[in-house]
Design an enzyme around this catalytic site. Structure first.
Site, mmCIF file in Angstrom:
data_model
loop_
_atom_site.group_PDB
_atom_site.id
_atom_site.type_symbol
_atom_site.label_atom_id
_atom_site.label_comp_id
_atom_site.label_asym_id
_atom_site.label_seq_id
_atom_site.Cartn_x
_atom_site.Cartn_y
_atom_site.Cartn_z
ATOM 1 N NE ARG A 137 -42.837 50.963 18.058
ATOM 2 C CZ ARG A 137 -42.381 52.210 18.208
ATOM 3 N NH1 ARG A 137 -42.041 52.940 17.157
ATOM 4 N NH2 ARG A 137 -42.251 52.733 19.404
ATOM 5 N NE ARG A 167 -41.049 56.044 13.115
ATOM 6 C CZ ARG A 167 -40.891 56.257 14.423
ATOM 7 N NH1 ARG A 167 -41.731 55.748 15.302
ATOM 8 N NH2 ARG A 167 -39.883 56.982 14.863
ATOM 9 C CE LYS A 184 -41.261 59.535 16.310
ATOM 10 N NZ LYS A 184 -41.778 59.314 17.667
ATOM 11 C CE LYS A 199 -45.536 58.488 15.137
ATOM 12 N NZ LYS A 199 -45.789 58.607 16.574
ATOM 13 C CB CYS A 214 -47.038 55.933 26.909
ATOM 14 S SG CYS A 214 -46.196 56.656 28.329
ATOM 15 C CB CYS A 243 -39.908 54.431 27.908
ATOM 16 S SG CYS A 243 -39.696 55.888 26.877
ATOM 17 C CB CYS A 260 -41.783 61.931 28.846
ATOM 18 S SG CYS A 260 -41.687 61.464 27.106
ATOM 19 C CB CYS A 266 -46.176 57.258 23.342
ATOM 20 S SG CYS A 266 -44.520 57.857 22.978
HETATM 21 FE FE1 SRM Z 1 -43.800 57.035 20.979
HETATM 22 C C1 SRM Z 1 -40.525 57.790 21.352
HETATM 23 C C2 SRM Z 1 -43.391 54.191 22.694
HETATM 24 C C3 SRM Z 1 -46.807 55.979 19.895
HETATM 25 C C4 SRM Z 1 -44.571 60.239 20.105
HETATM 26 N N1 SRM Z 1 -42.204 56.126 21.833
HETATM 27 C C5 SRM Z 1 -40.926 56.585 21.833
HETATM 28 C C6 SRM Z 1 -39.964 55.535 22.391
HETATM 29 C C7 SRM Z 1 -39.467 54.699 21.245
HETATM 30 C C8 SRM Z 1 -38.808 56.071 23.240
HETATM 31 C C9 SRM Z 1 -37.502 56.307 22.533
HETATM 32 O O1 SRM Z 1 -37.436 57.092 21.560
HETATM 33 O O2 SRM Z 1 -36.506 55.726 22.952
HETATM 34 C C10 SRM Z 1 -40.960 54.740 23.290
HETATM 35 C C11 SRM Z 1 -40.596 53.302 23.568
HETATM 36 C C12 SRM Z 1 -41.092 52.886 24.931
HETATM 37 C C13 SRM Z 1 -41.027 51.435 25.166
HETATM 38 O O3 SRM Z 1 -40.261 51.005 26.051
HETATM 39 O O4 SRM Z 1 -41.747 50.683 24.517
HETATM 40 C C14 SRM Z 1 -42.266 55.000 22.566
HETATM 41 N N2 SRM Z 1 -44.828 55.334 21.155
HETATM 42 C C15 SRM Z 1 -44.536 54.309 21.992
HETATM 43 C C16 SRM Z 1 -45.684 53.324 22.060
HETATM 44 C C17 SRM Z 1 -45.226 51.878 22.238
HETATM 45 C C18 SRM Z 1 -46.606 53.763 23.195
HETATM 46 C C19 SRM Z 1 -47.693 52.788 23.618
HETATM 47 O O5 SRM Z 1 -47.875 52.710 24.821
HETATM 48 O O6 SRM Z 1 -48.345 52.186 22.772
HETATM 49 C C20 SRM Z 1 -46.376 53.618 20.728
HETATM 50 C C21 SRM Z 1 -45.801 52.833 19.588
HETATM 51 C C22 SRM Z 1 -46.480 53.160 18.306
HETATM 52 C C23 SRM Z 1 -46.108 52.280 17.159
HETATM 53 O O7 SRM Z 1 -46.478 51.109 17.183
HETATM 54 O O8 SRM Z 1 -45.478 52.782 16.221
HETATM 55 C C24 SRM Z 1 -45.994 55.088 20.540
HETATM 56 N N3 SRM Z 1 -45.390 57.936 20.075
HETATM 57 C C25 SRM Z 1 -46.582 57.339 19.822
HETATM 58 C C26 SRM Z 1 -47.556 58.331 19.518
HETATM 59 C C27 SRM Z 1 -49.031 58.089 19.204
HETATM 60 C C28 SRM Z 1 -49.276 57.787 17.750
HETATM 61 O O9 SRM Z 1 -48.346 57.817 16.930
HETATM 62 O O10 SRM Z 1 -50.420 57.540 17.409
HETATM 63 C C29 SRM Z 1 -46.931 59.570 19.611
HETATM 64 C C30 SRM Z 1 -47.608 60.962 19.486
HETATM 65 C C31 SRM Z 1 -48.013 61.293 18.112
HETATM 66 C C32 SRM Z 1 -46.933 62.005 17.391
HETATM 67 O O11 SRM Z 1 -46.068 61.345 16.823
HETATM 68 O O12 SRM Z 1 -46.903 63.235 17.427
HETATM 69 C C33 SRM Z 1 -45.548 59.297 19.939
HETATM 70 N N4 SRM Z 1 -42.720 58.717 20.722
HETATM 71 C C34 SRM Z 1 -43.225 59.943 20.384
HETATM 72 C C35 SRM Z 1 -42.146 60.896 20.372
HETATM 73 C C36 SRM Z 1 -42.260 62.406 20.030
HETATM 74 C C37 SRM Z 1 -42.184 62.648 18.567
HETATM 75 C C38 SRM Z 1 -42.076 64.113 18.218
HETATM 76 O O13 SRM Z 1 -42.751 64.551 17.297
HETATM 77 O O14 SRM Z 1 -41.294 64.812 18.871
HETATM 78 C C39 SRM Z 1 -40.978 60.196 20.749
HETATM 79 C C40 SRM Z 1 -39.558 60.773 20.912
HETATM 80 C C41 SRM Z 1 -38.882 60.990 19.600
HETATM 81 O O15 SRM Z 1 -39.315 60.599 18.530
HETATM 82 O O16 SRM Z 1 -37.817 61.631 19.664
HETATM 83 C C42 SRM Z 1 -41.386 58.837 20.963
HETATM 84 FE FE1 SF4 Z 2 -41.699 56.919 26.736
HETATM 85 FE FE2 SF4 Z 2 -42.561 59.387 26.868
HETATM 86 FE FE3 SF4 Z 2 -43.477 57.801 24.972
HETATM 87 FE FE4 SF4 Z 2 -44.222 57.397 27.441
HETATM 88 S S1 SF4 Z 2 -44.664 59.212 26.260
HETATM 89 S S2 SF4 Z 2 -43.490 55.801 26.020
HETATM 90 S S3 SF4 Z 2 -42.439 57.955 28.588
HETATM 91 S S4 SF4 Z 2 -41.406 58.474 25.155
#
Ligand code: SRM
Ligand code: SF4
Length: 567
Positions: free
Chosen positions: A77, A147, A209, A211, A429, A435, A474, A478
């Site tokens: 990323r 991030r 993390k 943001k 997402c 993922c 899930c 995201c």
């Molecule tokens: Fe996310 C984890 C994809 C934005 C909350 N996210 C992941 C992971 C890396 C899975 C992992 O930990 O192994 C996913 C990778 C999937 C893949 O195969 O690409 C993933 N997140 C994404 C993306 C690519 C979704 C998308 O369709 O665009 C976004 C990448 C953003 C970036 O460029 O940095 C993405 N993730 C978000 C957002 C939205 C935002 O930030 O605006 C959220 C919700 C906002 C927030 O943070 O509260 C988000 N992702 C999470 C979480 C839960 C965090 C938490 O507070 O518990 C995880 C799991 C974790 O961190 O343990 C996670």
């Molecule tokens: Fe993966 Fe869950 Fe984030 Fe979707 S919402 S990309 S399933 S971690």
């Protein structure tokens, strides 16, 4: 404020602390070629360098049958504050995707950057070297650090926008890890680090993390309230003079764990521009010092804030900065979708926003998006902007260059008129197959699901109405589903929890309405509620507002108390 318990540190805390500023034994592990992956500890540490270890979940069973290890590979990323990438950089990224990944595509993300899925370990250094050559990197796009910073693109107010973008870059650099481990591991092959301590983040980095996003009202495409720090631009005569600050937003939950909840960030005050760095640093260091390091599920700023209270958090910011937070300037949000098509900026240049289905830059039968964008990048020596809605803007087009770009658009069918208003506004997402946390399909489910939903909408004569619908595979959410009007969150294959009552502007968290629903049940729920909406709604009343006004859902006001309370 009292310091959190320093005994019982989680395993990640010990790992970070003992990692020699994010090195671990990665340098040795890169050379191990009997497996496509890194050992567990290093697989956690490479996240701080912007990479995730993954495998193709579609292929797991078959490979197991053949006694092969899963098809382990790396997702990278990039760091791209405000989503701006020059077209020259794009041409190189496009080539990397074609030549160095298993999937031959680029995935735009909800945080205005892109991911390359499916890089083999043996190719990693090469990929980083190419990034470095074109002045890009992937530092701190994952892991317990600040991030990629969002910044809403705004050609209608270029002076304020460029200022906001300037701040997104400046804050990003200021809060980067200062360890030179990224350069040493991926670019140079030799030890370079004289730095013994991380001055801002600390040697154990953040508890979780972190943001940050910036936006200019009334646009809220960045979903400002979902961030640990949200900076809301305050302008005078179109000039940026300061920011309203909101803190402690976060959207993820864990199914059936009521100690977790999505939370909308709280307003804490107004600051002048020359205070931004100091204040951001204070907030991040408060989270560094007081965030929970024992339980990662309770470690985001939202929980720290709720634990210590807004007033104490505010006092601590003022103590650390010796500054006074001023009262919030009035502002409103009324828009967060992208303006598709051509838009003329006040600078008389043209801006073209293209819809990218699920943010996936790929060539399909009826739309050669990857090839078309590459062709545009080659003749248009300016920039692209990735939007927080996973779309792309071709920026800064002169009236003279416009016809050439239009001709490429036509040749490769980059504007497909069949894409309905709902498809253009919905988000999903990534989810399966890459993922590892996915419980249900999201990206691959979205379009087939919308095809069914649209039939229903046509039948109910509401197909011209607009509803913000988002799907997450899930409960990490995201796609920022927890700020949408219809929010579907994956529970297991084919089953989703349906949350309703979020609003059009992204300023309200929705609430659980139906649990464990299959497609038929989801459609039934939307059918029932939207029929009522169309019949009884007030003029211009959006779906989410109707749901709340008619008491189908009680609004979430304070998530810690009422996210799980009865409808
Ligand atoms: Fe996310 C984890 C994809 C934005 C909350 N996210 C992941 C992971 C890396 C899975 C992992 O930990 O192994 C996913 C990778 C999937 C893949 O195969 O690409 C993933 N997140 C994404 C993306 C690519 C979704 C998308 O369709 O665009 C976004 C990448 C953003 C970036 O460029 O940095 C993405 N993730 C978000 C957002 C939205 C935002 O930030 O605006 C959220 C919700 C906002 C927030 O943070 O509260 C988000 N992702 C999470 C979480 C839960 C965090 C938490 O507070 O518990 C995880 C799991 C974790 O961190 O343990 C996670
Ligand atoms: Fe993966 Fe869950 Fe984030 Fe979707 S919402 S990309 S399933 S971690």
């Amino acid at each position: 404020m009292s310091i959190s318990n320093s005994s019982n540190l989680s395993n990640n805390e010990i790992l970070k602390k003992e990692s020699s500023l994010l090195r671990g034994s990665i340098s040795k592990d890169i050379k191990v070629n009997i497996t496509g992956g890194f050992n567990y500890n290093n697989s956690q540490l490479i996240r701080f360098h912007g990479m995730y270890q993954q495998d193709d979940r579609d292929l797991r069973k078959e490979r197991l049958k053949q006694k092969l290890e899963p098809l382990v590979n790396i997702m990278l990323r990039c760091r791209l504050p405000g989503g701006i990438i020059t077209t020259k950089q794009w041409v190189n990224i496009n080539r990397l995707a074609t030549e160095n990944t298993l999937y031959n595509n680029i995935r735009l993300t909800t945080r205005q950057t892109f991911q390359l899925h499916g890089i083999l370990k043996a190719n990693l250094k090469n990929v980083h070297k190419v990034l470095n050559k074109i002045e890009l990197d992937s530092i701190a796009t994952a892991g317990d650090v600040n991030r990629n910073i969002l910044c809403s693109f705004n050609p209608k107010n270029p002076i304020s926008y460029f200022n906001c973008w300037f701040w997104s870059k400046k804050i990003s650099v200021h809060l980067l890890p200062k360890s030179k481990s990224y350069a040493e591991l991926w670019l140079k092959d030799k030890k370079t680090d004289l730095i013994k301590a991380e001055p801002i983040l600390g040697n154990s980095y953040l508890p979780r993390k972190f943001k940050i996003a910036i936006t200019i009202p009334p646009v809220n495409d960045v979903d400002i309230y979902s961030n640990d720090i949200g900076l809301i631009a305050v302008n005078k005569l179109n000039n940026l003079i300061g920011f309203n600050i909101v803190i402690g937003g976060g959207l993820s939950i864990v199914h059936n764990d009521k100690k977790t909840y999505p939370k909308k960030a709280n307003e804490i005050g107004y600051i002048f521009l020359n205070e931004v760095i100091k204040i951001s640093e204070a907030i991040i260091t408060i989270q560094r010092d007081f965030g929970n390091r024992n339980n990662r599920k309770a470690a985001r700023t939202k929980y720290t804030l709720d634990k210590v209270s807004i007033s104490l958090f505010r006092k601590e910011i003022e103590k650390r900065t010796n500054l006074k937070l001023k009262p919030i300037y009035p502002y409103i949000f009324n828009k967060r979708n992208d303006n598709f098509g051509w838009l003329k900026g006040t600078d008389k240049r043209w801006y073209l926003t293209l819809f990218v289905q699920n943010g996936r830059i790929t060539d399909c039968q009826d739309k050669l998006l990857k090839t078309g964008l590459e062709k545009i990048a080659k003749i248009h020596n300016k920039s692209f902007c990735i939007t927080p809605n996973q779309n792309i803007i071709i920026t800064d087009v002169s009236p003279k260059a416009k016809p050439k770009i239009e001709s490429i658009i036509k040749t490769y069918n980059l504007i497909n008129r069949k894409e309905s208003i709902h498809k253009r506004k919905a988000m999903a997402c990534v989810s399966f197959p890459t993922c590892p946390l996915a419980m249900a399909e999201a990206e691959r489910f979205l379009m087939p699901f919308l095809n069914k939903l649209e039939k229903l909408m046509v039948h109910n004569n509401i197909h011209k109405e607009s509803i913000v619908l988002r799907i997450a595979g899930c409960p990490n959410g995201c796609s920022r589903a927890m700020l949408s009007e219809i929010c579907l969150v994956g529970k297991s294959i084919g089953k989703y929890n349906v949350y309703l009552g979020g609003n059009y502007e992204g300023t309200r968290i929705p609430k659980l309405y139906k649990e464990n629903a299959n497609v038929k049940e989801i459609l039934k729920t939307i059918n029932k509620t939207s029929k009522g909406w169309i019949k009884y709604k007030r003029p211009n009343e959006p779906y989410g507002s109707f749901i709340i006004r008619t008491n189908l859902i009680k609004p979430v006001i304070n998530s810690a108390n009422d996210f799980y309370s009865l409808l």
